[in-house]
Design a protein around this motif. Structure first.
Motif, mmCIF file in Angstrom:
data_model
loop_
_atom_site.group_PDB
_atom_site.id
_atom_site.type_symbol
_atom_site.label_atom_id
_atom_site.label_comp_id
_atom_site.label_asym_id
_atom_site.label_seq_id
_atom_site.Cartn_x
_atom_site.Cartn_y
_atom_site.Cartn_z
ATOM 1 N N LEU A 121 0.828 -1.193 0.000
ATOM 2 C CA LEU A 121 0.000 0.000 0.000
ATOM 3 C C LEU A 121 0.871 1.256 0.000
ATOM 4 O O LEU A 121 0.568 2.240 -0.680
ATOM 5 N N GLN A 122 1.946 1.219 0.770
ATOM 6 C CA GLN A 122 2.833 2.380 0.839
ATOM 7 C C GLN A 122 3.461 2.694 -0.507
ATOM 8 O O GLN A 122 3.597 3.862 -0.881
ATOM 9 N N SER A 123 3.853 1.661 -1.256
ATOM 10 C CA SER A 123 4.486 1.910 -2.551
ATOM 11 C C SER A 123 3.492 2.498 -3.540
ATOM 12 O O SER A 123 3.844 3.374 -4.345
ATOM 13 N N VAL A 124 2.222 2.043 -3.476
ATOM 14 C CA VAL A 124 1.205 2.598 -4.376
ATOM 15 C C VAL A 124 0.930 4.052 -4.006
ATOM 16 O O VAL A 124 0.793 4.912 -4.883
ATOM 17 N N GLU A 125 0.869 4.341 -2.706
ATOM 18 C CA GLU A 125 0.660 5.726 -2.285
ATOM 19 C C GLU A 125 1.816 6.611 -2.752
ATOM 20 O O GLU A 125 1.603 7.727 -3.241
ATOM 21 N N THR A 126 3.040 6.112 -2.609
ATOM 22 C CA THR A 126 4.209 6.885 -3.053
ATOM 23 C C THR A 126 4.152 7.153 -4.549
ATOM 24 O O THR A 126 4.440 8.269 -5.011
ATOM 25 N N GLN A 127 3.754 6.135 -5.311
ATOM 26 C CA GLN A 127 3.646 6.315 -6.757
ATOM 27 C C GLN A 127 2.557 7.325 -7.109
ATOM 28 O O GLN A 127 2.727 8.147 -8.022
ATOM 29 N N SER A 152 -6.754 1.456 5.193
ATOM 30 C CA SER A 152 -7.085 2.377 4.103
ATOM 31 C C SER A 152 -6.408 3.721 4.327
ATOM 32 O O SER A 152 -6.170 4.131 5.464
ATOM 33 N N VAL A 153 -6.091 4.374 3.218
ATOM 34 C CA VAL A 153 -5.529 5.720 3.214
ATOM 35 C C VAL A 153 -6.373 6.564 2.270
ATOM 36 O O VAL A 153 -6.665 6.137 1.148
ATOM 37 N N ALA A 154 -6.789 7.741 2.730
ATOM 38 C CA ALA A 154 -7.568 8.655 1.893
ATOM 39 C C ALA A 154 -6.782 9.941 1.715
ATOM 40 O O ALA A 154 -6.383 10.565 2.700
ATOM 41 N N THR A 164 -10.493 18.828 -5.354
ATOM 42 C CA THR A 164 -10.968 18.348 -6.653
ATOM 43 C C THR A 164 -11.172 16.837 -6.686
ATOM 44 O O THR A 164 -12.059 16.352 -7.373
ATOM 45 N N ASP A 165 -10.345 16.098 -5.960
ATOM 46 C CA ASP A 165 -10.401 14.641 -6.020
ATOM 47 C C ASP A 165 -10.057 14.041 -4.659
ATOM 48 O O ASP A 165 -9.265 14.611 -3.899
ATOM 49 N N ILE A 166 -10.660 12.883 -4.385
ATOM 50 C CA ILE A 166 -10.354 12.117 -3.174
ATOM 51 C C ILE A 166 -9.914 10.722 -3.617
ATOM 52 O O ILE A 166 -10.679 10.017 -4.294
ATOM 53 N N PHE A 167 -8.711 10.331 -3.275
ATOM 54 C CA PHE A 167 -8.194 9.006 -3.602
ATOM 55 C C PHE A 167 -8.237 8.147 -2.338
ATOM 56 O O PHE A 167 -7.646 8.499 -1.316
ATOM 57 N N VAL A 168 -8.943 7.021 -2.419
ATOM 58 C CA VAL A 168 -9.049 6.106 -1.283
ATOM 59 C C VAL A 168 -8.374 4.795 -1.662
ATOM 60 O O VAL A 168 -8.834 4.083 -2.567
ATOM 61 N N LEU A 169 -7.273 4.482 -0.982
ATOM 62 C CA LEU A 169 -6.532 3.247 -1.214
ATOM 63 C C LEU A 169 -6.871 2.284 -0.078
ATOM 64 O O LEU A 169 -6.684 2.606 1.093
ATOM 65 N N THR A 170 -7.357 1.104 -0.420
ATOM 66 C CA THR A 170 -7.780 0.138 0.590
ATOM 67 C C THR A 170 -7.095 -1.197 0.335
ATOM 68 O O THR A 170 -6.979 -1.639 -0.813
ATOM 69 N N GLN A 171 -6.656 -1.814 1.426
ATOM 70 C CA GLN A 171 -6.033 -3.130 1.338
ATOM 71 C C GLN A 171 -6.688 -4.047 2.359
ATOM 72 O O GLN A 171 -6.658 -3.786 3.560
ATOM 73 N N THR A 172 -7.287 -5.114 1.876
ATOM 74 C CA THR A 172 -7.930 -6.091 2.744
ATOM 75 C C THR A 172 -6.965 -7.229 3.016
ATOM 76 O O THR A 172 -6.309 -7.727 2.094
ATOM 77 N N GLY A 173 -6.878 -7.587 4.283
ATOM 78 C CA GLY A 173 -5.974 -8.665 4.649
ATOM 79 C C GLY A 173 -4.641 -8.178 5.147
ATOM 80 O O GLY A 173 -3.787 -8.967 5.544
ATOM 81 N N ALA A 174 -4.421 -6.826 5.156
ATOM 82 C CA ALA A 174 -3.168 -6.287 5.665
ATOM 83 C C ALA A 174 -3.135 -6.465 7.180
ATOM 84 O O ALA A 174 -4.114 -6.250 7.869
ATOM 85 N N ALA A 180 3.588 6.541 9.252
ATOM 86 C CA ALA A 180 4.489 7.437 8.546
ATOM 87 C C ALA A 180 5.933 7.052 8.802
ATOM 88 O O ALA A 180 6.781 7.120 7.915
ATOM 89 N N HIS A 181 6.275 6.630 10.036
ATOM 90 C CA HIS A 181 7.622 6.216 10.395
ATOM 91 C C HIS A 181 7.521 4.885 11.124
ATOM 92 O O HIS A 181 7.360 4.848 12.352
ATOM 93 N N PRO A 182 7.596 3.740 10.406
ATOM 94 C CA PRO A 182 7.423 2.448 11.044
ATOM 95 C C PRO A 182 8.424 2.248 12.176
ATOM 96 O O PRO A 182 9.577 2.639 12.092
ATOM 97 N N VAL A 183 7.940 1.621 13.250
ATOM 98 C CA VAL A 183 8.771 1.337 14.407
ATOM 99 C C VAL A 183 8.794 -0.165 14.618
ATOM 100 O O VAL A 183 7.737 -0.810 14.644
ATOM 101 N N ALA A 184 9.966 -0.740 14.757
ATOM 102 C CA ALA A 184 10.089 -2.167 14.965
ATOM 103 C C ALA A 184 9.640 -2.520 16.379
ATOM 104 O O ALA A 184 10.088 -1.922 17.357
ATOM 105 N N ILE A 185 8.742 -3.490 16.498
ATOM 106 C CA ILE A 185 8.246 -3.935 17.792
ATOM 107 C C ILE A 185 8.488 -5.435 17.904
ATOM 108 O O ILE A 185 8.019 -6.204 17.063
ATOM 109 N N THR A 186 9.230 -5.842 18.885
ATOM 110 C CA THR A 186 9.523 -7.254 19.067
ATOM 111 C C THR A 186 8.341 -7.935 19.723
ATOM 112 O O THR A 186 7.515 -7.297 20.380
#
Length: 415
Positions: A121-127, A152-154, A164-174, A180-186
């Motif tokens: 999802l992050q790569s599609v948003e970046t693109q 989902s990200v809107a 002018t436009d609203i882009f809604v990116l949704t991923q099921t099963g994520a 914004a800044h992933p943090v590693a959690i053990t």
């Protein structure tokens, strides 16, 4: 015939350049005044959405053809999706409503993209952001939502502040929340760390005092800011809040008990309005803050008791993927219940922090908010840009951190 000869000679003199100098100067001045008046009218029309001078001037002069830019953006997005290997049936577009600004009009559109699990999802948003950068588009608001296995990200995008436009990116099963800044959690961290009580603090009535805005933004906590649509510094306030990455809400005036003696101000939704009038008035108010991620009511003790009016409001917010925070100015408010019934993310205020601005009373209310959060897992408080409230927050926020209380943006506590 004698009278008609005079105008004929005057026109002949004008066309031959022999018009008296005073007349020529007078006509030139009238022409300049007319052009300035026309430009002023177009500037005023554009300014009604709360833009800064430069973008307002660009729109008024017709520098951007929004409808044409939308068409080009749509074609480019489709090419980008094909290059990313996504099937056409993962994309859907719907027209929401016609928007107008000055002499321009365009269709506000929502673009939905459902991603398979194997696609980042992050790569599609970046693109998508890279595609937007090829055009005069700016991201006005970014909202994320995590519900069980759905992420989902809107992105609300626009030209010179006009949505002018609203882009809604949704991923099921994520299974990993988008951050914004992933943090590693053990795994041990996940087991050992108990869930913290969370509180959100919303500051209402923003947009009137820029120094107070800066002082509140300087606090070590992600406060949320509800900006009034008629406030003179709404654009500057919103820009400052955006730079700090804080939530922006439209503080929407609604009819209180005691109206019109108790006046909620311009852009207010009134119980005497028909559903189309309510929708139109809401759309006008929303245009003043296109970057808002949600809405809460200013006053509104009477209107929020009207379930029919609340359905009109929630229908519009649902189309724009905005949440609603019920300020609970009436114990009989129907707003939260109607929002939940219609599938609109919503929340309710639990504590007003500064009805009484005595420092000890504000401190007492903050502790009450914390106790509710500890009992229920989270709680929402609403305050105002008062000096006393600022001082109380400056003193008590470090205490909340030390006690393990997490202060979060109010969007994180919407159901």
């Amino acid at each position: 015939m004698i009278h008609s000869a005079v105008p004929g000679r005057a026109w002949a003199s004008m066309l031959s350049g022999k018009l008296p100098r005073a007349w020529r100067w007078g006509l030139l001045v009238l022409l300049i005044i007319g052009c300035c008046a026309l430009l002023g009218m177009r500037l005023w029309d554009a300014y009604q959405v709360g833009n800064h001078l430069l973008p307002t001037l660009r729109l008024a002069l017709g520098q951007h053809d929004i409808a044409r830019q939308q068409q080009q953006l749509y074609k480019t997005v489709m090419v980008a999706l094909q290059e990313a290997g996504l099937e056409a049936d993962t994309y859907a577009r719907e027209d929401l409503q016609i928007e107008r600004q000055g002499h321009k009009s365009w269709v506000l559109r929502r673009h939905r993209l459902v991603l398979p699990v194997e696609v980042s999802l992050q790569s599609v948003e970046t693109q998508l952001v890279r595609v937007l950068q090829r055009f005069p588009y700016h991201i006005l608001a970014r909202r994320t939502r995590q519900q069980k296995a759905i992420t989902s990200v809107a992105l609300t995008v626009g030209i010179d502040g006009a949505a002018t436009d609203i882009f809604v990116l949704t991923q099921t099963g994520a299974i990993v929340p988008l951050m914004a800044h992933p943090v590693a959690i053990t795994p041990s961290d996940a087991v050992l760390q108990p869930p913290m009580a969370r509180v959100a603090i919303v500051i209402d009535d923003m947009g009137w005092d820029l120094p107070m805005t800066q002082a509140l933004l300087a606090l070590d906590a992600p406060l949320s800011f509800a900006i009034m649509p008629q406030s003179p510094y709404r654009s500057a306030t919103a820009a400052a809040v955006q730079r700090h990455g804080r939530d922006i809400l439209l503080h929407l005036p609604m009819e209180p008990h005691g109206y019109p003696k108790v006046n909620p101000g311009r852009h207010a939704l009134l119980s005497a309005m028909s559903p189309p009038q309510l929708t139109a008035q809401l759309q006008v108010a929303l245009k003043t803050l296109p970057m808002a991620v949600g809405v809460n009511n200013h006053m509104g003790s009477r209107l929020t008791e009207n379930s029919q009016a609340m359905r009109v409001v929630m229908r519009e917010l649902q189309q724009r993927d905005l949440f609603f925070l019920d300020s609970r100015t009436s114990s009989h408010s129907q707003a939260y219940q109607v929002a939940r019934e219609m599938g609109v993310r919503a929340g309710q205020r639990q504590v007003f922090l500064d009805h009484d601005v005595q420092p000890e009373q504000i401190s007492h209310r903050l502790h009450q908010l914390v106790n509710l959060a500890r009992k229920h897992g989270h709680a929402i408080g609403i305050g105002h840009p008062y000096t006393e409230t600022l001082h109380a927050l400056q003193q008590l926020i470090p205490e909340l951190h030390a006690a393990g209380i997490e202060i979060v943006p109010v969007s994180h506590l919407m159901d």
